[in-house]
Design an enzyme around this catalytic site. Structure first.
Site, PDB file in Angstrom:
ATOM      1  N   GLU A 397       0.772  -1.154  -0.291  1.00  0.00           N
ATOM      2  CA  GLU A 397      -0.092   0.083   0.155  1.00  0.00           C
ATOM      3  C   GLU A 397       0.883   1.171  -0.034  1.00  0.00           C
ATOM      4  OE1 GLU A 397      -2.529  -3.381   1.360  1.00  0.00           O
ATOM      5  OE2 GLU A 397      -0.674  -2.670   1.758  1.00  0.00           O
ATOM      6  N   HIS A 464     -11.327  -5.595   9.106  1.00  0.00           N
ATOM      7  CA  HIS A 464     -11.837  -5.552   7.944  1.00  0.00           C
ATOM      8  C   HIS A 464     -13.178  -4.670   8.159  1.00  0.00           C
ATOM      9  CE1 HIS A 464      -9.427  -8.927   7.034  1.00  0.00           C
ATOM     10  NE2 HIS A 464      -9.544  -8.534   5.732  1.00  0.00           N
TER      11      HIS A 464
END
Length: 658
Positions: A397, A464
């Protein structure tokens, strides 16, 4: 030290000598000023000039270089006037950052130099993005980025090299191995014999050269740059040198054995090259004396000129205005041609129309190409736009957000998909310190949208499901949007893509396939920073956004007799203070509802604002309804208990009965 001239004639050798000497004399002057107390700090590159100068001479003037704080020779070899550099170091208004940052922490499109931030590693990913823009534009160019031997231990080094190797990007990663990371010697930093050997793990070429030999540096980088311009691919180049002074002058050098100083003094890049030119008859002692005298005089004149410049007079409006690139495109109104679309379809629709409108827009993310992304939002995009513009990325990322910024620097737009908003932690430094601060620091826009699939309600657990918008709403330089409806999802996404500033775009996973709406088929935009009243009322106002809007609508439907007004913020940075104030002044009572945890959630900012600006209109304390101050559990019963929705009715009853 053996110097090979190859095809370098005498005039060029003299110009090389001048380019090498100029930063050394500037540094010697800086050390005098430091002892005199006229400057406050200095990071010395004495003894390392051959790397910065030789490499810059080898690059084309229109090719980007990303140096570090010991690379004065890059800036001087690109012919930046000393007066401008001195203004930067002294925090003058004529400096590149207008007094907002120090040293070489700046960029300049005029000279195609992008300086570092203090975190050492992030500029390597920027180089990837810059090089990718050149590849996409079919420009035969190379990019040069510096790091130190200490920086090779950072994850940013690995991510940048991995991305560059997988994508065959024409980047020269130059390791300036000067023996020490502050006080830590190389034997405590890495185990391999040569750092260039790390290239093997990325399937790329690695070389080690004498970094104190300007001709060896010049010839090596000239050869590599010319080769990768024609056959794009990255190269890892290790330049061996030595730091003759402290990390910065205050740190001293007591931790360095004297024999190392004695050994490397014999390898001084300027003394050795000077002797070579004398031996070759290219220069004589008198010419050298004249060159040094002329440089010394020029240095004194330019430096004193900057000292005499007036100090900056702080102006709050100027500082606030410069956090963002000014942008005021007219809002594009939706057409009457409408189709029923789910929330997820609206996002996909917006992305597709953004790609059609902007040929320089690149999408990047894990599994977003043929697979279509974890949620299938980009399904079919490769077939229409090709793999160059719809790019699967390695799982890195930080490297990809940095590459997105590099694309922007070199004329492109990008949308980066975080597979889940939670994973942005791995890119936090790039978002917070690079994307957010760059325009304020040196006036460069950062044309990047980061898509953030967010939120709970699906039993996905602690990693998540977070609503992490508050991490970003307190960071000046970012814009943050959080749509609750398909129409807003499309309009805000298209507005974010058009906007030249970095936008964090939250999209709630629970809403993807659970809600639908008639939305315009054609392109339209919704102004970032504008709220919408989705339900009129008179007794109390619910201020909310995202999934909270639907919780509020469900509550109002079940209590239709209460006349509750619902304000959907839609944007959190900037947020629509005026719309919220109008609603609260009308109803006299306010409940702030959001999915994020209570403590330090964005609702606290709204509550503080209302207490300060609407106190005399309030008939009750401003109340907040938020999720529990815990991580988000996976079990449905525990998740339901965690979420604010379960406490909404009780909080409204408390507010209304006050």
């Amino acid at each position: 030290m053996i110097f090979e001239r190859k095809n370098v004639d005498n005039d060029k050798l003299v110009s090389f000598y001048k380019a090498l000497l100029w930063p050394r004399l500037i540094e010697e002057k800086m050390l005098i000023l430091l002892r005199q107390g006229r400057i406050g700090k200095w990071f010395s590159g004495i003894g390392q000039e051959a790397i910065a100068v030789g490499s810059t001479l080898a690059m084309q003037p229109y090719e980007y270089i990303l140096p570090m704080h010991r690379n004065l020779g890059v800036f001087t070899t690109r012919d930046i006037p000393l007066s401008r550099l001195m203004a930067q170091w002294q925090g003058k208004a004529s400096g590149f950052t207008k007094g907002r940052d120090r040293s070489f922490h700046f960029g300049t499109q005029e000279y195609k130099i992008i300086g570092m931030i203090s975190h050492l590693g992030p500029q390597m990913a920027l180089a990837d993005g810059i090089a990718l823009a050149d590849v996409l534009s079919k420009r035969k160019r190379a990019t040069l980025v510096f790091t130190g031997e200490g920086g090779t231990s950072e994850g940013d080094f690995h991510e940048a090299l991995n991305v560059a190797s997988v994508w065959n990007l024409p980047v020269i990663f130059l390791i300036e191995n000067n023996g020490y990371g502050l006080s830590t010697p190389v034997n405590e930093q890495y185990k391999c014999e040569k750092l260039s050997d790390r290239a093997i793990g990325y399937g790329i070429e690695g070389r080690t050269v004498d970094g104190n030999n300007i001709l060896e540096v010049y010839h090596t980088i000239s050869e590599l740059a010319e080769d990768i311009r024609q056959n794009p691919r990255p190269v890892l180049l290790e330049c061996m040198t030595f730091r003759m002074r402290g990390h910065e002058e205050a740190s001293g050098v007591k931790y360095v054995p004297q024999q190392l100083f004695d050994e490397w003094k014999e390898k001084d890049p300027i003394a050795n090259f000077e002797q070579f030119l004398l031996d070759e008859g290219v220069l004589d002692a008198e010419k050298i004396k004249v060159i040094k005298s002329g440089f010394t005089s020029m240095i004194d004149i330019q430096i004193e000129r900057v000292f005499n410049e007036p100090d900056i007079i702080p102006d709050m409006e100027t500082e606030l205005a410069d956090m963002y690139k000014p942008y005021s495109n007219p809002t594009i109104q939706p057409s009457d041609n409408k189709t029923t679309k789910r929330y997820i379809d609206a996002i996909s629709d917006g992305l597709r129309q953004g790609m059609r409108k902007h040929p320089n827009l690149v999408l990047m993310g894990q599994d977003i190409a043929e697979y279509g992304g974890a949620f299938k939002i980009t399904q079919g995009f490769v077939e229409e736009f090709g793999r160059e513009r719809v790019r699967n990325t390695p799982i890195c990322e930080s490297g990809i957000v940095g590459a997105a910024m590099g694309l922007s620097i070199n004329g492109y737009k990008s949308v980066v998909e975080m597979q889940f908003a939670d994973f942005v932690t791995c890119a936090f430094n790039q978002v917070i310190n690079n994307l957010a601060k760059t325009h304020y620091r040196w006036g460069e826009n950062v044309d990047v949208v980061v898509r953030m699939p967010t939120g709970a309600g699906t039993g996905a657990g602690p990693f998540h499901s977070q609503s992490n918008e508050a991490w970003f709403t307190k960071t000046p330089g970012l814009k943050v949007v959080y749509p609750a409806f398909p129409s807003d999802a499309k309009g805000l996404l298209l507005a974010a893509i058009d906007d030249p500033n970095p936008v964090i775009y939250f999209e709630h996973k629970y809403l993807y396939r659970s809600i639908s709406e008639d939305i315009a088929d054609d392109e339209y935009t919704i102004e970032i920073g504008k709220a919408r009243v989705v339900q009129e009322g008179t007794r109390a106002s619910i201020i909310t956004y995202g999934l909270g809007v639907h919780w509020a609508l469900e509550y109002v439907k079940q209590h239709s007799d209460l006349s509750i007004e619902i304000v959907d913020l839609r944007s959190l940075q900037p947020w629509d203070k005026e719309a919220v104030e109008v609603s609260v002044k009308k109803t006299g009572k306010a409940l702030i509802l959001h999915e994020d945890t209570l403590t330090n959630g964005f609702g606290g900012e709204i509550a503080a604002h209302l207490a300060e600006h609407c106190f005399t209109y309030l008939d009750a304390p401003v109340m907040r309804c938020a999720s529990m101050d815990t991580a988000i559990p996976m079990n449905k019963a525990l998740e339901d208990q965690f979420l604010a929705k379960g406490r909404l009715a009780k909080m409204m009853e408390k507010l209304l009965s006050y």
